[in-house]
Design a protein around this motif. Structure first.
Motif, mmCIF file in Angstrom:
data_model
loop_
_atom_site.group_PDB
_atom_site.id
_atom_site.type_symbol
_atom_site.label_atom_id
_atom_site.label_comp_id
_atom_site.label_asym_id
_atom_site.label_seq_id
_atom_site.Cartn_x
_atom_site.Cartn_y
_atom_site.Cartn_z
ATOM 1 N N LEU A 148 0.804 -1.256 -0.129
ATOM 2 C CA LEU A 148 -0.218 0.078 0.058
ATOM 3 C C LEU A 148 0.752 1.208 0.143
ATOM 4 N N ALA A 149 2.040 1.210 0.845
ATOM 5 C CA ALA A 149 2.776 2.572 0.903
ATOM 6 C C ALA A 149 3.496 2.846 -0.449
ATOM 7 N N LEU A 150 3.836 1.708 -1.247
ATOM 8 C CA LEU A 150 4.533 1.657 -2.446
ATOM 9 C C LEU A 150 3.468 2.209 -3.563
ATOM 10 N N THR A 151 2.283 1.874 -3.472
ATOM 11 C CA THR A 151 1.401 2.208 -4.442
ATOM 12 C C THR A 151 1.154 3.780 -4.072
ATOM 13 N N TYR A 152 0.835 4.023 -2.911
ATOM 14 C CA TYR A 152 0.585 5.523 -2.735
ATOM 15 C C TYR A 152 1.783 6.364 -3.063
ATOM 16 N N THR A 153 3.007 6.011 -2.860
ATOM 17 C CA THR A 153 4.155 6.802 -2.912
ATOM 18 C C THR A 153 4.479 6.783 -4.716
ATOM 19 N N ASN A 154 3.943 5.701 -5.456
ATOM 20 C CA ASN A 154 4.077 5.829 -6.970
ATOM 21 C C ASN A 154 3.192 6.786 -7.447
ATOM 22 N N ARG A 155 1.939 6.792 -6.964
ATOM 23 C CA ARG A 155 1.067 7.891 -7.310
ATOM 24 C C ARG A 155 1.289 9.274 -7.014
ATOM 25 N N MET A 156 1.913 9.658 -5.761
ATOM 26 C CA MET A 156 2.397 10.899 -5.447
ATOM 27 C C MET A 156 3.701 10.860 -6.512
ATOM 28 N N LEU A 157 4.469 10.274 -6.769
ATOM 29 C CA LEU A 157 5.531 10.494 -7.682
ATOM 30 C C LEU A 157 5.296 10.893 -9.129
ATOM 31 N N ASN A 158 4.484 10.189 -9.611
ATOM 32 C CA ASN A 158 3.811 10.244 -10.929
ATOM 33 C C ASN A 158 2.853 11.214 -11.270
ATOM 34 N N LEU A 159 1.845 11.041 -10.674
ATOM 35 C CA LEU A 159 0.724 11.985 -10.552
ATOM 36 C C LEU A 159 0.675 13.454 -10.143
#
Length: 365
Positions: A148-159
């Motif tokens: 979950l943390a990696l998914t949220y981090t990837n969203r904050m990084l790319n979007l």
């Protein structure tokens, strides 16, 4: 002695650039009841939560663009406490007093939103865990929390690539005003606003890291999911820090911290947890080469059996999918890829070791 001390403080990797980019700190708290029950005489979950809230507030105070996330891992599953998409505490805080007994009324608004959301959601999560504590489902869901943390981090990084800091906007506006001193004040202001919002100079790269706090002494973490999360964190260049409470070390969390260049620290005296958080885990990964941080040289790299789920020291490996097994399957097939093993090799592996007979010693007459 002087030469040794000089080498300790001078032999480090040179950091060329220092940036004021925003940082995202994701905290994962493992609230497995058995682990916290074993250390109840040293520290309680209430004390750890207070220390974590102070740590989060300190992280937010470093930069007005810093962001935090809070995730819990329990035997029932993993869940976001903050930010919670189902509840908007930012809107609820407008025109409403804080919850009684939880948050100080005069607290800074951003601190109050985070602290109130974490405390309310954590109380609800603990009540759910207490209601189902009699169930036999005691497997750790820490790998799901890291996912979950990696998914949220990837969203904050790319979007969310359009994150700008106040410092960068101020620098750009000052530069434009100096370059366009001959133009009008209105034109210079408009130019500076365009540069701050759409120019490449104000676009910043968010720094990422994860902090795991766990008191679980059992290695019941699913090996394949936790290794997949480690590889994903390596690809994202994300550091995973671990604050391990309890009596035993966690081999899988040691591997996660070591593989991602994070800090693993086994805290024997959790009474002063806030001091440990604000020293060993407060430094950003980009400037950690300038500091002498605690290192863990005794990393346990044991793998887990794909059949039994237990740690193994010596096992069998499938030549097709690299599946690790501590015993030979009864059907003679790999439990992962279903490849059929050679019968001759299985017969050789199933044979017991032979003990060579001892030669009789001749006795002199």
């Amino acid at each position: 002695m002087d030469a040794i001390s000089d080498s300790v403080f001078t032999d480090f990797t040179t950091v060329d650039e220092f940036s004021d980019d925003p940082s995202l700190l994701t905290v994962i708290l493992d609230i497995s009841p058995k682990g916290w029950f074993n250390i109840r005489s040293k520290v309680t979950l209430n004390d750890v939560t207070k220390s974590l809230l102070v740590f989060l507030n300190a992280h937010l105070s470093l930069n007005n663009s810093n962001q935090v996330a809070f995730i819990t891992s329990s035997p029932q599953g993993s869940r976001f406490l903050y930010p919670n998409p189902e509840k908007n505490y930012d809107e609820r805080s407008n025109g409403r007093e804080p919850s009684p007994g939880l948050i100080n009324k005069g607290m800074y608004r951003q601190f109050r939103i985070v602290d109130e959301a974490v405390l309310i959601e954590l109380n609800e999560e603990i009540e759910k865990t207490a209601d189902s504590i009699s169930s036999n489902n005691a497997k750790s869901t820490l790998s799901g929390a890291v996912s979950l943390a990696l998914t949220y981090t990837n969203r904050m990084l790319n979007l969310d690539q359009s994150i700008t800091t106040t410092t960068a906007s101020a620098i750009n506006s000052t530069t434009n005003m100096n370059n366009n001193s001959s133009t009008s004040v209105t034109n210079s202001a408009s130019n500076s606003s365009v540069t701050a919002s759409g120019g490449s100079g104000s676009l910043t790269q968010m720094k990422l890291r994860i902090l795991i706090i766990s008191a679980n002494d059992e290695d019941n973490i699913n090996y394949i999911p936790i290794m997949n999360t480690i590889f994903a964190a390596q690809k994202m260049k994300l550091s995973i820090d671990v604050a391990k409470l309890g009596e035993k070390d966690s081999s899988y969390l040691q591997q996660a911290a070591d593989a991602t260049s994070g800090v693993y620290l086994h805290i024997d005296q959790p009474e002063g947890l806030i001091q440990t958080l604000c020293t060993a885990f407060f430094i950003e990964p980009s400037i950690r080469p300038l500091f002498i941080l605690p290192t863990n040289s005794n990393v346990n790299y044991r793998a887990s059996c794909f059949v039994t789920g237990k740690s193994v020291d010596l096992g069998l490996v499938c030549s097709v999918c690299l599946c690790i097994m501590s015993l030979i399957p009864k059907n003679g097939k790999c439990p992962t890829c279903q490849s059929k093993f050679d019968e001759k090799i299985l017969q050789q592996l199933s044979k017991l070791p032979l003990v060579a007979p001892r030669k009789k010693r001749k006795v002199d007459s």
